[in-house]
Design a protein around this motif. Structure first.
Motif, short mmCIF file in Angstrom:
data_model
loop_
_atom_site.label_atom_id
_atom_site.label_comp_id
_atom_site.label_asym_id
_atom_site.label_seq_id
_atom_site.Cartn_x
_atom_site.Cartn_y
_atom_site.Cartn_z
N LEU A 135 1.17 4.26 -2.64
CA LEU A 135 0.71 5.48 -2.26
C LEU A 135 1.98 6.82 -2.20
O LEU A 135 1.34 7.98 -2.62
CB LEU A 135 -0.03 5.38 -0.71
N LYS A 186 -10.10 10.24 4.04
CA LYS A 186 -8.84 9.81 3.60
C LYS A 186 -8.96 8.86 2.61
O LYS A 186 -7.84 8.98 1.75
CB LYS A 186 -8.52 9.18 5.02
N HIS A 187 -9.70 7.96 2.39
CA HIS A 187 -9.79 7.08 1.40
C HIS A 187 -9.77 7.70 -0.08
O HIS A 187 -8.89 7.37 -0.87
CB HIS A 187 -10.82 6.12 1.48
N TYR A 188 -10.81 8.90 -0.38
CA TYR A 188 -10.79 9.60 -1.49
C TYR A 188 -9.48 10.52 -1.52
O TYR A 188 -9.09 10.60 -2.76
CB TYR A 188 -12.11 10.36 -1.60
N GLY A 243 -13.52 13.62 -1.02
CA GLY A 243 -12.68 13.54 0.19
C GLY A 243 -13.05 14.86 0.90
O GLY A 243 -13.35 14.52 2.13
N ASN A 299 -12.07 13.20 -7.15
CA ASN A 299 -11.82 12.48 -5.72
C ASN A 299 -11.42 13.47 -4.61
O ASN A 299 -11.81 12.97 -3.46
CB ASN A 299 -10.63 11.34 -6.00
N ARG A 302 0.73 -1.04 -0.04
CA ARG A 302 -0.15 -0.16 -0.11
C ARG A 302 0.85 1.20 -0.07
O ARG A 302 0.80 2.19 -0.87
CB ARG A 302 -0.79 0.08 1.22
N GLU A 331 -6.58 9.63 -0.61
CA GLU A 331 -5.72 8.86 -1.14
C GLU A 331 -5.54 8.43 -2.59
O GLU A 331 -4.79 8.39 -3.44
CB GLU A 331 -5.64 7.44 -0.46
N LEU A 332 -6.96 8.18 -3.14
CA LEU A 332 -7.14 7.99 -4.56
C LEU A 332 -6.73 9.38 -5.27
O LEU A 332 -6.13 8.99 -6.53
CB LEU A 332 -8.67 7.63 -4.83
N LYS A 391 -12.76 8.61 7.85
CA LYS A 391 -12.20 7.25 7.18
C LYS A 391 -12.32 7.59 5.67
O LYS A 391 -11.55 7.21 4.93
CB LYS A 391 -12.46 6.19 7.63
N LYS A 392 -13.53 7.81 5.12
CA LYS A 392 -13.91 7.89 3.85
C LYS A 392 -12.97 9.11 3.13
O LYS A 392 -12.59 9.16 1.97
CB LYS A 392 -15.25 8.07 3.67
N TYR A 398 -16.29 14.59 2.38
CA TYR A 398 -16.66 13.83 3.66
C TYR A 398 -16.01 14.41 4.78
O TYR A 398 -16.28 14.09 6.00
CB TYR A 398 -16.08 12.61 3.33
#
Length: 311
Positions: free
Chosen positions: A66, A210-212, A193, A189, A62, A214-215, A207-208, A196
């Motif tokens: 990243l 951070k996910h977006y 992010g 993205n 990961r 990262e994308l 959490k979501k 959210y």
């Protein structure tokens, strides 16, 4: 100590040792890619002894993805100089779907007699600018039918700001950004992010967010990379924060450069780290610099290449 190679280990089930035969297809662990299993039952049975190694390798994979430096944006198709990352240094042309730098867009255009042309057309496809808000929207919708990620992203921004006579609609904007993200828009993205993170339209969910982010960061969005660094530093993960900001600095994030300087001032980054960041940032400026862009930036009293540092 066993002399069995990793290749040989990968060719048999990590739990029962069964090899890959005509009636047996081994499936690789999707998290670590290190071992294979002949069945779901074997994977479950082997989980207790594999869990620690699996998590460690999954994190390594990961992090490799990243923190890999994203490829630079393509060159401006007119001047053939690398496009700047900040939005103020480039403009999306919905007529042809191209991204042009502000230097080319605002450069004088001359006719055959050497006179400056007052009514400009797109420098790439020679289409005249839309004459109304309706025409602008129609142009974007045509690009959306062609699955143009930038068109979906721009339309989302129009709905957020209520531009071109569209109503302010954050839910519609989020829907369009989701589609743009699926089509590969890093900027979309990042906006998802941010929604959210700030609780805009959707329920706040770090959490979501951070996910977006990262994308978006993997896709080359410097604002998301800077945001990830801030989130990591707030959690005390200064090494991770520094990694994010160094990647962002290489792609022209003045804000991230300031963050690296701050880490250095409080003892969580070295003098060499800060010196490297300065060199990376200067290298970026050298790559995107042109007289046309400088003149356009001066005309609008803004420095496109230092946008992040002024946010």
């Amino acid at each position: 100590m066993s002399n069995t190679s990793s290749k040989e280990i990968m060719s048999v089930c990590a739990n029962c040792g069964k090899g890959e035969e005509a009636d047996t297809i081994l499936k690789t662990c999707t998290a670590c890619k290190l071992v294979k299993y002949c069945s779901r039952d074997c994977q479950i049975a082997h989980r207790p002894q594999h869990k620690k190694e699996c998590k460690k390798r999954a994190k390594e994979l990961r992090d490799e993805k990243l923190f890999k430096q994203p490829p630079p944006l393509e060159d401006c198709p007119i001047c053939m100089i690398r496009l700047p990352h900040p939005d103020t240094g480039r403009t999306y042309m919905s007529c042809c779907g191209k991204m042009l730098c502000i230097g080319c867009i605002h450069a004088p255009v001359y006719d055959n007699q050497g006179n400056v042309v007052t009514e400009k057309t797109c420098l790439f496809c020679r289409t005249r600018p839309p004459i109304s808000n309706q025409k602008m929207i129609e142009q974007h919708k045509k690009r959306m039918e062609m699955n143009d990620a930038n068109a979906f992203y721009s339309m989302g921004c129009f709905y957020v700001n209520g531009r071109f006579n569209l109503p302010r609609d954050h839910a519609k904007a989020l829907e369009l950004w989701q589609r743009a993200g699926e089509l590969g828009s890093a900027d979309a993205n990042y906006n998802i992010g941010s929604a959210y993170l700030n609780g805009e339209t959707v329920e706040m969910d770090e959490k979501k967010a951070k996910h977006y982010f990262e994308l978006a960061a993997i896709g080359g969005n410097t604002l998301s990379r800077c945001s990830l660094g801030i989130m990591e530093s707030q959690s005390g993960n200064y090494d991770q924060a520094l990694k994010h900001w160094m990647v962002a600095v290489r792609d022209g994030s003045g804000r991230s450069l300031k963050k690296v300087k701050l880490l250095y001032s409080i003892g969580f980054a070295t003098k060499d780290d800060y010196a490297k960041a300065l060199r990376l940032y200067q290298a970026y400026l050298d790559e995107i610099k042109s007289n046309q862009r400088d003149e356009a930036a001066a005309a609008f009293d803004r420095k496109y290449y230092d946008y992040d540092s002024t946010v």
